[in-house]
Write an enzyme that holds these catalytic residues in place. Structure first.
Site, PDB file in Angstrom:
ATOM      1  N   ASP A 124       0.600  -1.244   0.090  1.00  0.00           N
ATOM      2  CA  ASP A 124      -0.191   0.188  -0.148  1.00  0.00           C
ATOM      3  C   ASP A 124       0.736   1.527   0.511  1.00  0.00           C
ATOM      4  O   ASP A 124       2.056   1.649   1.632  1.00  0.00           O
ATOM      5  CB  ASP A 124      -0.663  -0.347   1.383  1.00  0.00           C
ATOM      6  CG  ASP A 124      -1.636   0.651   1.577  1.00  0.00           C
ATOM      7  OD1 ASP A 124      -1.909   1.634   0.655  1.00  0.00           O
ATOM      8  OD2 ASP A 124      -1.961   1.481   2.868  1.00  0.00           O
ATOM      9  N   ILE A 125       1.173   1.656  -1.363  1.00  0.00           N
ATOM     10  CA  ILE A 125       1.790   2.883  -0.904  1.00  0.00           C
ATOM     11  C   ILE A 125       1.051   4.499  -1.161  1.00  0.00           C
ATOM     12  O   ILE A 125       0.289   4.792  -2.140  1.00  0.00           O
ATOM     13  CB  ILE A 125       2.878   3.302  -2.090  1.00  0.00           C
ATOM     14  CG1 ILE A 125       3.549   1.785  -2.716  1.00  0.00           C
ATOM     15  CG2 ILE A 125       3.346   3.838  -2.364  1.00  0.00           C
ATOM     16  CD1 ILE A 125       4.291   1.410  -3.548  1.00  0.00           C
TER      17      ILE A 125
ATOM     18  N   THR B  76       2.154   9.539   1.761  1.00  0.00           N
ATOM     19  CA  THR B  76       3.785   9.663   2.826  1.00  0.00           C
ATOM     20  C   THR B  76       4.940   8.633   2.503  1.00  0.00           C
ATOM     21  O   THR B  76       5.775   8.513   3.288  1.00  0.00           O
ATOM     22  CB  THR B  76       3.280  10.036   3.961  1.00  0.00           C
ATOM     23  OG1 THR B  76       2.332  11.123   3.978  1.00  0.00           O
ATOM     24  CG2 THR B  76       4.033  10.449   5.519  1.00  0.00           C
TER      25      THR B  76
ATOM     26  N   ALA C 284       4.913   4.159   2.723  1.00  0.00           N
ATOM     27  CA  ALA C 284       4.988   2.756   1.946  1.00  0.00           C
ATOM     28  C   ALA C 284       4.590   1.817   3.161  1.00  0.00           C
ATOM     29  O   ALA C 284       5.168   1.648   4.099  1.00  0.00           O
ATOM     30  CB  ALA C 284       6.010   2.297   0.525  1.00  0.00           C
TER      31      ALA C 284
ATOM     32  N   GLY D 174      -9.462   6.531  -5.060  1.00  0.00           N
ATOM     33  CA  GLY D 174      -8.063   6.214  -4.442  1.00  0.00           C
ATOM     34  C   GLY D 174      -7.704   5.148  -3.534  1.00  0.00           C
ATOM     35  O   GLY D 174      -9.477   4.373  -2.899  1.00  0.00           O
TER      36      GLY D 174
ATOM     37  N   ASP E 293      -6.601   3.133  -1.949  1.00  0.00           N
ATOM     38  CA  ASP E 293      -6.423   2.908  -0.111  1.00  0.00           C
ATOM     39  C   ASP E 293      -8.318   3.463  -0.033  1.00  0.00           C
ATOM     40  O   ASP E 293      -8.136   3.008   1.298  1.00  0.00           O
ATOM     41  CB  ASP E 293      -5.832   3.424   0.049  1.00  0.00           C
ATOM     42  CG  ASP E 293      -5.844   5.359  -0.007  1.00  0.00           C
ATOM     43  OD1 ASP E 293      -5.947   5.655  -0.909  1.00  0.00           O
ATOM     44  OD2 ASP E 293      -5.062   6.670   0.680  1.00  0.00           O
TER      45      ASP E 293
ATOM     46  N   ASP F  53      -9.831   6.971   8.157  1.00  0.00           N
ATOM     47  CA  ASP F  53      -8.297   6.962   7.361  1.00  0.00           C
ATOM     48  C   ASP F  53      -7.392   8.077   7.912  1.00  0.00           C
ATOM     49  O   ASP F  53      -7.445   9.336   6.788  1.00  0.00           O
ATOM     50  CB  ASP F  53      -8.433   6.382   5.755  1.00  0.00           C
ATOM     51  CG  ASP F  53      -6.586   5.580   5.596  1.00  0.00           C
ATOM     52  OD1 ASP F  53      -5.497   6.168   6.539  1.00  0.00           O
ATOM     53  OD2 ASP F  53      -6.714   5.114   4.635  1.00  0.00           O
TER      54      ASP F  53
ATOM     55  N   THR G  68       1.505  30.660  21.334  1.00  0.00           N
ATOM     56  CA  THR G  68       1.661  30.268  20.073  1.00  0.00           C
ATOM     57  C   THR G  68       1.793  28.765  20.322  1.00  0.00           C
ATOM     58  O   THR G  68       0.819  28.076  19.126  1.00  0.00           O
ATOM     59  CB  THR G  68       2.929  30.882  19.393  1.00  0.00           C
ATOM     60  OG1 THR G  68       2.983  32.430  19.476  1.00  0.00           O
ATOM     61  CG2 THR G  68       2.588  30.564  17.425  1.00  0.00           C
TER      62      THR G  68
END
Ligand SMILES: Nc1ncnc2c1ncn2[C@@H]1O[C@H](COP(=O)(O)OP(=O)(O)O)[C@@H](O)[C@H]1O
Ligand SMILES: CC(C)(COP(=O)(O)O)[C@@H](O)C(=O)NCCC(=O)O
Ligand SMILES: [K+]
Length: 243
Positions: free
Chosen positions: A6-7, A10, A12, A93, A95, A116, A171
Site C-alpha cells: 500500500d503506497i 507519505t 509505503a 483512491g 487506499d 483513515d 503560540t
C-alpha cells in the site's frame, strides 16, 4: 503467501499474509521499497497486490517488475467484493477502496464509517448491503501543521509532541491544540451526525496518525492500523487466478 503493498502519499506499507493472517508488516519510504528483496527471500510468496495513490519512481517500478510472482495492480477495473457507487471510480483512491473492503469483511452486514488518518483524513461510508457510497477528504495532521507555517508569516512549525492544553496559552500550544482538537472535533462530528442517521453505525479508525478522543467517542471506535492492508489482501484473494 500474499505480498501486500500500500503506497500512500507519505509512507509505503508492506505486509505478508498467510491465510488471512498478517505475519509481518513494515512501514517505509514511498520512494524506495528496500525491504522487498529481503521479505521475498524470507517467505514463500505466491502472489502480490500493489495499490498506490502516487506515481512511482523508476527504481520502485523496476523493483516491483522484478518480483518473481504475479502482481495485481489495483485499478478501477479490478473486480471487488463490494459495490462501488462512487460516481468517478477511475479517480477514487485505491487506499480508500481497500479500507472499505477491509471493514466490510469484518462486518459484512453493518453500516460502517471508515476513517483513515494519514496524509489526508478520509471518511468513507459503506452500508449493510455492501454498497460503498463515497466519502470525504480533508487535510491530515502533518498537512495541517505544515499549512499553518507555510501560509502565514508568523507561525512556526509545531508538532504533536509537547504540552497539550484544551485552549492554547502561547503560540505553540495554540497551534497544537488547534490542530489536534480540530481533528478530534471533526471526527466526532462525523460520527455523531452519521450515528443520528444510522444508530447502529460501526466506526473504524485506521492510518498512521493516532490521537486521543474523549471516552464516549473512543468507546465506539474500532482502531485497526492495518485495515487497508487487510482489505488489499481480501481483494487479492477475491481475484485469485485472475492476475
Ligand atoms: N513509523 C512511522 N513512520 C512514518 N510516519 C509515521 C510512523 N508512525 C506514525 N506515523 C505518522 O503516520 C503518518 C502517515 O500515515 P499513513 O497512514 O501511512 O499515510 P499515507 O497512507 O498517506 O502515506 C505520518 O504523517 C506520521 O504522522
Ligand atoms: C485522498 C487521498 C489523497 C488519500 O491519500 P493518503 O492520505 O492515504 O496518502 C488518496 O486516496 C487519493 O489520491 N484519492 C484520489 C481522489 C479520490 O479518492 O476521489
Ligand atoms: K488517508
Amino acid at each position: 503467501m500474499n505480498l501486500i503493498i500500500d503506497i500512500g502519499n507519505t509512507m509505503a506499507k508492506v505486509a505478508l499474509f498467510n491465510d488471512g493472517e498478517m505475519v509481518e508488516v513494515l512501514t517505509e519510504s514511498n520512494q524506495s521499497l528496500d525491504c522487498l528483496k529481503a521479505l521475498c527471500a524470507k517467505y514463500p510468496v505466491n502472489q502480490g497486490i500493489v495499490a498506490t495513490v502516487i506515481d512511482l519512481n523508476e527504481r520502485v517500478l523496476a523493483d516491483l517488475a522484478a518480483l518473481p510472482f504475479p502482481l495485481l495492480w489495483l485499478n478501477h477495473e479490478t473486480p471487488l467484493p463490494v459495490v462501488n457507487l462512487y460516481e468517478t471510480p477511475e479517480t477514487l483512491g485505491y487506499d480508500r477502496m481497500a479500507a472499505v473492503v477491509g471493514a466490510n469483511e469484518q462486518f459484512p452486514h453493518r453500516n460502517i464509517l471508515v476513517i483513515d488518518a494519514g496524509t489526508c483524513i478520509t471518511y468513507e461510508f459503506i452500508d449493510s448491503k455492501g454498497q460503498y457510497h463515497g466519502g470525504n477528504i480533508s487535510p491530515g495532521m502533518q498537512m495541517r501543521f505544515k499549512a499553518l507555517r507555510q501560509f502565514t508569516g508568523r507561525l512556526p512549525l509545531v508538532d504533536t509532541n509537547g504540552r497539550k492544553l484544551p485552549m492554547g496559552r502561547d503560540t505553540e500550544t495554540a497551534i497544537r491544540a488547534g490542530v489536534l482538537k480540530g481533528m478530534e472535533y471533526e471526527i466526532s462530528g462525523y460520527i455523531e451526525s452519521m450515528k443520528h442517521k444510522y444508530p447502529e453505525l460501526l466506526v473504524f479508525l485506521t492510518g498512521g496518525d493516532e490521537f486521543s478522543f474523549d471516552s464516549s467517542v473512543k468507546s465506539i471506535i474500532f482502531a485497526d492500523r492495518f485495515l487497508v492492508l487487510k482489505g488489499l489482501n481480501r481483494i487479492l484473494n477475491y481475484n485469485n487466478g485472475r492476475i
